[in-house]
Design a protein around this motif. Structure first.
Motif, short mmCIF file in Angstrom:
data_model
loop_
_atom_site.label_atom_id
_atom_site.label_comp_id
_atom_site.label_asym_id
_atom_site.label_seq_id
_atom_site.Cartn_x
_atom_site.Cartn_y
_atom_site.Cartn_z
N UNK A 1 0.84 -1.21 0.00
CA UNK A 1 0.00 0.00 0.00
C UNK A 1 0.87 1.25 0.00
N UNK A 2 1.91 1.27 0.82
CA UNK A 2 2.77 2.44 0.91
C UNK A 2 3.55 2.68 -0.38
N UNK A 3 3.88 1.59 -1.07
CA UNK A 3 4.63 1.72 -2.32
C UNK A 3 3.76 2.23 -3.46
N UNK A 4 2.45 2.20 -3.28
CA UNK A 4 1.53 2.74 -4.29
C UNK A 4 1.45 4.25 -4.18
N UNK A 5 0.74 4.83 -5.10
CA UNK A 5 0.61 6.29 -5.13
C UNK A 5 -0.55 6.72 -4.25
N UNK A 6 -0.28 6.80 -2.93
CA UNK A 6 -1.30 7.23 -1.98
C UNK A 6 -0.78 8.45 -1.23
N UNK A 7 -1.69 9.29 -0.80
CA UNK A 7 -1.32 10.48 -0.04
C UNK A 7 -0.84 10.09 1.36
N UNK A 8 0.19 10.75 1.80
CA UNK A 8 0.69 10.52 3.15
C UNK A 8 1.56 9.30 3.30
N UNK A 9 1.99 8.67 2.19
CA UNK A 9 2.80 7.45 2.28
C UNK A 9 4.11 7.72 3.01
N UNK A 10 4.75 8.86 2.71
CA UNK A 10 6.02 9.20 3.38
C UNK A 10 5.83 9.37 4.88
N UNK A 11 4.72 10.00 5.28
CA UNK A 11 4.44 10.20 6.70
C UNK A 11 4.23 8.87 7.41
N UNK A 12 3.43 7.99 6.81
CA UNK A 12 3.18 6.68 7.43
C UNK A 12 4.47 5.86 7.51
N UNK A 13 5.29 5.96 6.49
CA UNK A 13 6.55 5.21 6.51
C UNK A 13 7.44 5.67 7.65
N UNK A 14 7.46 6.96 7.91
CA UNK A 14 8.25 7.48 9.03
C UNK A 14 7.66 7.06 10.37
N UNK A 15 6.32 7.03 10.45
CA UNK A 15 5.67 6.61 11.70
C UNK A 15 6.01 5.15 12.02
N UNK B 1 6.43 -7.74 18.02
CA UNK B 1 6.11 -7.60 16.60
C UNK B 1 6.01 -6.12 16.21
N UNK B 2 5.50 -5.29 17.10
CA UNK B 2 5.43 -3.84 16.86
C UNK B 2 6.82 -3.25 16.76
N UNK B 3 7.73 -3.75 17.57
CA UNK B 3 9.09 -3.22 17.61
C UNK B 3 9.79 -3.37 16.25
N UNK B 4 9.57 -4.49 15.59
CA UNK B 4 10.30 -4.76 14.34
C UNK B 4 9.47 -4.52 13.09
N UNK B 5 8.27 -3.99 13.24
CA UNK B 5 7.41 -3.73 12.08
C UNK B 5 8.10 -2.80 11.08
N UNK B 6 8.66 -1.70 11.57
CA UNK B 6 9.30 -0.74 10.68
C UNK B 6 10.46 -1.32 9.91
N UNK B 7 11.21 -2.20 10.54
CA UNK B 7 12.36 -2.82 9.90
C UNK B 7 11.94 -3.62 8.66
N UNK B 8 10.94 -4.48 8.82
CA UNK B 8 10.51 -5.31 7.70
C UNK B 8 9.73 -4.49 6.66
N UNK B 9 8.95 -3.53 7.11
CA UNK B 9 8.23 -2.67 6.16
C UNK B 9 9.22 -1.90 5.29
#
Length: 293
Positions: A91-105, A163-171
């Protein structure tokens, strides 16, 4: 320059520092762990050679196999969570608004230490003042669970922050792989009338299958040797309900001063990880060479 780099002595000189570090930090500790596992030793006094006695005790140690079962459960949940991480990445790799913000979160947990994360979730799970139980009370549940004190649910309660701790790593890994796929392939599929779900399943996932295999191995290995968050939040309790192999090994070696038995468990864990990695690679291997991005 080419003449110098073709000299085997020069090549050996450049490689020597890295080989020395690998030898000192990896191979010598592995050898010593296997050696100590053959001893009866308290970590300070005289060592007594007892052969495979520690490994025999390990086979019949109910507490160890309980901790091994908990580590296995964590590995299963970690692998299953990769499906969620992969879906978020698509979903984040698609053209959606706020993708950069969610990726940082999603990367925020990676910036926090394990101790800080443990303290945060201990407050979330607090029986009276925690966010979780306050919410359950507000919706009419009079006796919310004691998340970290109930032997039936403590293990699963700890899995959530892990699982929350490593979510960003795998995403982040999946996102980088997906963004590296040429747009021409996706555009061609769209022209042919493929839906976003078909594009994701038929095009994107096969092209990053190598990355997915690597993350499966990382998730399993990380789960089998996981220690820090569980140690801070519950110390393996209550009554061993959240004990994992690494925490059990730590207690034997540094609390009961049974370094011989603790080293035997550590060496067994190493062998288990190597065998598990081998079988995962075999199960996920393909006879045909695939295009990877």
């Amino acid at each position: 320059m080419n003449k110098i780099m073709s000299d085997k002595k020069v090549i050996a000189l450049y490689v020597l520092p890295a080989l020395t570090l690998i030898l000192v930090l990896i191979y010598i500790p592995i050898f010593l762990t296997g050696y100590y596992g053959l001893m009866d030793w308290d970590g300070i006094g005289k060592m007594t050679f007892i052969g495979l006695e520690n490994y025999k005790n390990l086979i019949t140690d109910r507490l160890f196999w309980n901790s091994a079962y908990h580590s296995l459960l964590l590995a299963i949940f970690s692998v299953l969570s990769l499906i969620i991480y992969l879906a978020i990445s698509v979903v984040l790799a698609g053209k959606i608004k706020g993708a950069d913000l969610f990726r940082k979160i999603y990367l925020i947990p990676m910036l926090l230490s394990s101790v800080a994360i443990a303290q945060l979730w201990m407050r979330i799970y607090h029986p009276s003042n925690g966010v979780m139980n306050r919410f359950l009370t507000s919706i009419g549940i009079e006796n919310p669970p004691l998340w970290l004190a109930d032997t039936n649910i403590v293990l699963y309660a700890i899995f959530i922050p892990i699982l929350w701790q490593y979510a960003g790593f795998y995403i982040l890994i999946y996102y980088a792989a997906l963004k590296n796929i040429p747009n021409e392939l996706v555009e061609a599929a769209q022209i042919d009338g493929a839906t976003p779900l078909q594009i994701a399943y038929k095009i994107k996932l096969p092209l990053i299958s190598g990355v997915i295999k690597v993350t499966i191995v990382l998730a399993v290995i990380g789960s089998l040797k996981y220690f820090d968050l569980i140690y801070v939040m519950t110390d393996g309790g209550p009554n061993g309900a959240s004990e994992v192999m690494a925490s059990y090994m730590y207690k034997l070696a540094f609390r009961t001063n049974d370094f011989g038995y603790g080293s035997a468990i550590g060496f067994f864990l190493l062998v288990l990880i190597l065998i598990t990695t081998y079988f995962i690679r075999k199960l996920t291997s393909s006879k045909e060479d695939e295009v990877q991005y």
